[in-house]
Design an enzyme around this catalytic site. Structure first.
Site, short mmCIF file in Angstrom:
data_model
loop_
_atom_site.label_atom_id
_atom_site.label_comp_id
_atom_site.label_asym_id
_atom_site.label_seq_id
_atom_site.Cartn_x
_atom_site.Cartn_y
_atom_site.Cartn_z
N ARG A 102 -60.34 52.74 26.18
CA ARG A 102 -58.89 52.44 26.16
C ARG A 102 -58.16 53.37 27.13
NH1 ARG A 102 -59.50 48.02 25.31
NH2 ARG A 102 -61.69 48.61 25.46
N ASP A 116 -62.93 32.61 24.51
CA ASP A 116 -62.69 34.02 24.81
C ASP A 116 -63.14 34.89 23.63
OD1 ASP A 116 -61.81 36.24 26.17
OD2 ASP A 116 -59.68 35.94 25.74
N GLU A 117 -63.39 36.17 23.89
CA GLU A 117 -63.81 37.13 22.85
C GLU A 117 -64.98 36.58 22.03
OE1 GLU A 117 -62.71 40.00 23.00
OE2 GLU A 117 -60.63 40.03 23.68
N GLN A 133 -68.60 45.40 22.66
CA GLN A 133 -67.32 45.53 21.97
C GLN A 133 -67.27 44.69 20.69
OE1 GLN A 133 -63.69 46.01 24.55
NE2 GLN A 133 -65.06 45.25 26.15
N LYS A 187 -61.32 39.96 32.51
CA LYS A 187 -61.85 38.70 31.98
C LYS A 187 -60.77 37.63 31.83
CE LYS A 187 -61.63 39.92 27.05
NZ LYS A 187 -60.63 38.92 26.68
N THR A 188 -59.58 38.02 31.37
CA THR A 188 -58.51 37.02 31.22
C THR A 188 -58.14 36.43 32.58
OG1 THR A 188 -57.66 38.24 29.30
CG2 THR A 188 -56.19 36.63 30.32
#
Length: 716
Positions: free
Chosen positions: A598, A219-220, A249, A32-33
């Site tokens: 993770r 973002d987020e 998330q 995504k970044t």
């Protein structure tokens, strides 16, 4: 830029779509970044948008700096005018320009948490409030809750009514706000609240900032709360808004995050488009398989199915140990195997994750014994935590009247023993060449205590002497001591659930010591044994296993991940199930999903049998183990005595139905019972859904959930 080679199909579409508002649902490890970075670069380099009209909001300084660096690498000096910052930084920019409308100077001072603590400590002195009665941490949280709920100090005082504790808090809140205004201070909550207030109430300022931005990126977005969401709405009048996040998330509801903002984005921002990034570049196929199977059980989400072009990879391993000690030993042995047998792997490639910080205790002890370096992130090592050191000090006082232990806990909880009184005790002890505890008990008349302090000290001494003479097993004696000295009540009053869990985990440590030292399970031997683990002289050579809570692990990745403590009531947390029902369960499932994803190369899931002092019930494997399915996962270890499905409610979880249902609703004093772990007992008290049951020693008196399946009524 050749985006066809730099991005996959969905990533390119997200980076180049400019026709309307855009919601990017970006799965874990889907880049995504990278997409947001190339979207900003595309706007500048390919479209010719003025960089000064582009805003990108992140939720950490680290993320903002990383995005700035990436944009600069692609477009160079041409991107220098782009505003990429945290939401708090954005608000500071606005306030520096416009806070004068609120009669604040533009050079106002921003308070950090240490500044807040110092101010509240100062106010406590002025208002004669004891920090042992209302902790400074809880006061900071209370003030934040008041402010985000838009409750003024005057309203807080009204709401407190005749409740003295709440009235004290409201008075501190009032004094805190007055002091800040008098000295032109703003805390972190103020940055958002005052910025939004100005935009809501000064149309000319709002218009200026609305015309400033053509493209807004957030973002987020799954982590935004009501205030952040409203700020984005205010700024978006002339801009195309692109939000990036993953409903699966959302794990910060306790901080105000609301998953519905990203789920309902399409209702508030029209027209709009949704693009899903579902190709994962981090994990193997088997890790994604179990993660997808788990998160599909949630209803509050947007459907996506993460996939990877990597092969299936190593199986996910689920291991059930006979005890927490065995669970920790199994993890440590696996770590040694991985480092020894996998070329190029070192401890830095390995993480151990857990739902709550108290769960680190057993694994820490085992890692120390085996000489495996580790580092705790986001918290102190278990035996360095304040409540653990306090509790051990009480035990040292019971064992040998140690002066340092006495000084640490004589006024914890508050007993009216201030600095002057402690000096008097020290003087008497010096004169008679005795311990501080003996000075207090044998020569109290020379210490000049107030009547209130005399009563408190009498209760303290009685509790210590009761523990010293106790014939109960050590872990039962410890539990009773923490109750008798008022320590548990102090933590309950301060809503310190995590600290209470740590006290229960220390009780587990004492219990484990008794089991493994049947020949000499004395308090003196336990304290001597535990001193090996409280030594803080470990050397960081740069190679260590990372230990952290799952909340701390969000955004990180490791080759090998161990998720421990997967027992029902621990993960998912029984408090989340009790307090928030289905929504709480869904957030717990999202936490597990974050933990599982993770892992890059291999994922290990562990739990253990036995009894949990935190949930006060026998341990069974988490429902999440059943929910991940059978593909790509291998089960090892012992076969559990109890079936997990028997302990999970079929309908919505409530406080009355935490784990299972034994169908008994007519309990009365005198009923004979049988418990799966504790054996036979008799009901001595019925308090709605909680029973006090007396079992044979060494178990003793237990408070248990009346409807728990471990509990069965016997015919009298």
């Amino acid at each position: 830029m050749d985006l066809d080679t730099l991005l996959n199909k969905n990533q390119k579409e997200a980076a180049t779509y400019l026709d309307s508002h855009l919601r990017i649902i970006a799965g874990a490890g889907s880049g995504k970044t990278r997409v947001v970075t190339y979207r900003i670069a595309h706007l500048i380099q390919d479209i010719g948008i003025d960089p000064r009209s582009i805003l990108a909001i992140t939720f950490t300084n680290k993320a903002a700096n990383e995005m700035k660096e990436r944009v600069n690498e692609i477009v160079g000096i041409h991107g220098s005018g782009t505003l990429i910052c945290t939401i708090h930084s954005l608000c500071v920019r606005l306030l520096r320009q416009h806070i004068n409308v609120l009669n604040y100077p533009s050079n106002f001072t921003i308070m950090d948490e240490e500044d807040q603590k110092a101010l509240i400590k100062k106010l406590y002195t002025q208002l004669e409030i004891d920090a042992k009665v209302i902790s400074i941490k809880s006061m900071i949280n209370t003030i934040s809750s008041y402010k985000t709920a838009r409750v003024s100090p005057q309203r807080a005082i009204e709401l407190a009514g005749q409740f003295s504790g709440e009235l004290k808090k409201a008075k501190v809140y009032e004094a805190y706000e007055n002091y800040k205004e008098d000295h032109f201070l703003l805390d972190f909550d103020d940055l958002l609240l005052k910025a939004v207030y100005i935009l809501d109430n000064y149309p000319d300022i709002l218009e200026k900032w609305q015309r400033k931005f053509q493209y807004i990126h957030v973002d987020e977005f799954q982590d935004v709360g009501e205030i952040e969401y409203h700020l984005v709405q205010l700024l978006s009048k002339y801009a195309i808004v692109c939000v990036v996040g993953d409903p699966d998330q959302t794990i910060y509801s306790f901080r105000g995050a609301d998953v519905h903002f990203i789920l309902d984005f399409d209702k508030d921002f029209k027209p709009n488009k949704t693009i899903i990034l579902d190709q994962n570049y981090r994990s193997t196929g088997n890790i994604l398989k179990v993660s997808n199977n788990l998160i599909r059980k949630n209803s509050q989400r947007l459907e996506k199915n993460l996939y990877t072009k990597q092969t299936g990879g190593e199986d996910v391993i689920h291991h059930v140990a006979k005890s927490e000690e065995e669970e920790a030993n199994w993890i440590a042995s696996k770590i040694e195997d991985i480092v020894s047998n996998q070329e190029g792997v070192n401890y830095r490639d390995i993480a151990i994750l857990y739902r709550a910080n108290y769960l680190s205790r057993t694994i820490e002890q085992v890692l120390i014994r085996k000489g495996i370096d580790y580092r705790i992130f986001g918290g102190l090592k278990f035996f360095n935590r304040k409540e653990v050191k306090d509790a051990l000090s009480y035990l040292r006082l019971v064992c040998n009247q140690e002066d340092l232990a006495f000084e640490r806990i004589i006024n914890t909880p508050a007993r009216g023993i201030g600095k002057k009184t402690l000096e008097n005790i020290q003087l008497v002890a010096l004169n008679y060449q005795i311990s501080l505890y003996e000075a207090l008990t044998l020569h109290s008349e020379e210490i000049r205590l107030s009547n209130k302090s005399k009563k408190e000290v009498r209760g303290f001494v009685e509790a210590i002497e009761k523990a010293r003479q106790s014939k109960l097993p050590l872990h039962e004696m410890f539990e009773q001591l923490m109750i008798d000295v008022g320590y548990i009540d102090m933590l309950k009053n301060d809503l310190e659930d995590n600290r209470i869990d740590n006290i229960h985990e220390l009780q587990r440590s004492i219990y484990d010591f008794q089991v493994s030292h049947e020949d000499a399970p004395t308090l003196e031997n336990y304290l001597q044994d535990i001193s090996l683990y409280t030594d803080n002289d470990s050397i960081d050579q740069g190679q260590y296993v990372s230990l952290m809570s799952i909340h701390m692990a969000k955004g990180l990745e490791f080759d090998y991940v161990f998720v421990l403590g997967l027992s029902e009531g621990i993960f998912p947390s029984f408090r989340s199930l009790a307090d928030d029902g289905d929504e709480g369960l869904e957030e717990e499932r999202r936490l597990a999903y974050v933990a599982f994803t993770r892992a890059k190369k291999q994922l290990f899931l562990t739990d253990s049998e036995g009894f949990s002092f935190v949930t006060d019930s026998p341990k069974v494997s988490s429902r999440f183990i059943d929910e991940v399915g059978n593909e790509g996962i291998v089960h090892s270890g012992s076969k559990p005595r109890f079936k997990t499905s028997d302990y999970i409610p079929k309908q919505t979880v409530s406080k009355e139905e935490l784990i299972g249902d034994n169908k008994v609703d007519d309990w009365k004093v005198g009923d004979l019972v049988n418990h799966d772990v504790f054996g036979k007992g008799v009901v001595v008290k019925v308090n709605k859904t909680i029973l006090d049951i007396a079992f044979e020693l060494p178990v003793g008196l237990k408070s248990l959930m009346a409807n728990h399946k471990a509990l069965k009524k016997l015919t009298n």
